[in-house]
Structure formats: structure tokens, C-alpha cells
Design a protein around this motif. Sequence first.
Motif, PDB file in Angstrom:
ATOM      1  N   PHE A 187      18.776   9.751 -14.658  1.00 16.91           N
ATOM      2  CA  PHE A 187      18.195   9.414 -15.963  1.00 16.91           C
ATOM      3  C   PHE A 187      19.010   9.678 -16.919  1.00 16.91           C
ATOM      4  O   PHE A 187      19.292   9.165 -18.105  1.00 16.91           O
ATOM      5  N   LEU A 188      19.846  10.763 -16.810  1.00 18.34           N
ATOM      6  CA  LEU A 188      20.699  11.628 -17.860  1.00 18.34           C
ATOM      7  C   LEU A 188      22.077  10.787 -18.047  1.00 18.34           C
ATOM      8  O   LEU A 188      22.560  10.462 -19.093  1.00 18.34           O
TER       9      LEU A 188
ATOM     10  N   SER B 235      12.687  19.911  -4.985  1.00 19.01           N
ATOM     11  CA  SER B 235      13.878  20.246  -6.365  1.00 19.01           C
ATOM     12  C   SER B 235      14.833  19.222  -6.285  1.00 19.01           C
ATOM     13  O   SER B 235      15.146  18.806  -7.224  1.00 19.01           O
ATOM     14  N   LEU B 236      15.021  18.703  -5.044  1.00 22.22           N
ATOM     15  CA  LEU B 236      16.417  18.240  -4.683  1.00 22.22           C
ATOM     16  C   LEU B 236      16.283  16.988  -5.325  1.00 22.22           C
ATOM     17  O   LEU B 236      16.959  16.288  -6.193  1.00 22.22           O
ATOM     18  N   LEU B 237      15.084  16.262  -5.225  1.00 27.92           N
ATOM     19  CA  LEU B 237      14.728  14.994  -5.239  1.00 27.92           C
ATOM     20  C   LEU B 237      14.664  15.030  -7.050  1.00 27.92           C
ATOM     21  O   LEU B 237      15.020  13.997  -7.853  1.00 27.92           O
ATOM     22  N   ALA B 238      13.783  16.052  -7.655  1.00 22.64           N
ATOM     23  CA  ALA B 238      13.882  16.057  -9.195  1.00 22.64           C
ATOM     24  C   ALA B 238      15.143  15.989  -9.790  1.00 22.64           C
ATOM     25  O   ALA B 238      15.557  15.329 -10.722  1.00 22.64           O
ATOM     26  N   ALA B 239      16.311  16.797  -9.089  1.00 18.21           N
ATOM     27  CA  ALA B 239      17.747  16.917  -9.645  1.00 18.21           C
ATOM     28  C   ALA B 239      18.356  15.605  -9.750  1.00 18.21           C
ATOM     29  O   ALA B 239      19.012  15.162 -10.646  1.00 18.21           O
ATOM     30  N   CYS B 240      18.083  15.066  -8.616  1.00 21.90           N
ATOM     31  CA  CYS B 240      18.672  13.696  -8.432  1.00 21.90           C
ATOM     32  C   CYS B 240      18.182  12.632  -9.414  1.00 21.90           C
ATOM     33  O   CYS B 240      18.974  11.789 -10.116  1.00 21.90           O
TER      34      CYS B 240
ATOM     35  N   SER C 142      20.125   5.732 -20.516  1.00 19.38           N
ATOM     36  CA  SER C 142      20.333   7.089 -20.289  1.00 19.38           C
ATOM     37  C   SER C 142      20.646   7.925 -21.709  1.00 19.38           C
ATOM     38  O   SER C 142      20.647   7.374 -22.629  1.00 19.38           O
ATOM     39  N   LEU C 143      20.693   9.147 -21.251  1.00 22.65           N
ATOM     40  CA  LEU C 143      21.015  10.068 -22.745  1.00 22.65           C
ATOM     41  C   LEU C 143      22.103   9.860 -23.290  1.00 22.65           C
ATOM     42  O   LEU C 143      22.426   9.657 -24.553  1.00 22.65           O
TER      43      LEU C 143
END
Length: 102
Positions: free
Chosen positions: A28-29, A18-23, A35-36
Motif C-alpha cells: 500500500f505504501l 507480522s510478515l503478512l502485515a509488513a508485505c 499508494s502514499l
Amino acid sequence: MNTEYLNPLRWNKSLLISLLAACIAIWFLFFDTYSLMTKIQLENQKDDLIERTAEYHEKAAELEKKIEELENNPDLIEKIAREDYGMKKPDETVYKVKKTDE
């Protein structure tokens, strides 16, 4: 003091994922080249350019209409030559009248 909770190897795997996915999501955002935020800015620029292109097409259509009028209406050409360029026919005398404000 118990330092067992500071060791990342003992953390729960789902927490690490979860921490890796959040980072990765934050990267990417906001920070990536694509980026977005960059996409939103480019989309706004695209909308502005589309509006400006439409305005230029309208101006071009107006100019084409004006050109057509000038090609087909010799009276209009004479009017423009007299008013804007002060031209006159060889046998004419031009009198300029100044208006005074009373």
C-alpha cells in the motif's frame, strides 16, 4: 539436515502475521494505485495548480483594470493608437525623429 525451519506451517503465528502485515504495508505504501507516493505526487500537483490559478486570477484582475481604464479614459486610447499603431488625426503631419548615438 534439519528442514523443519523451512516449513512455513511450523513457524510462529505472530511471525507470519507480522510478515503478512509488513508485505501489505509495503504494497500500500509503494505499489498500489492509491499508494502514499501517488498521493504525495498528486498533492504536489494540486499545490502547483492552486498557485497557477492564483496567478491567473491576478492577471485577470489586471486585465479587467486595464479594460476599465480604456473604457473611461479616451486620452489613453489616443495615446495607444498613436504610439502602438502609428495613427494620426486627418489634419496632422507626423515627423519621425531618429536618435543617433554619438
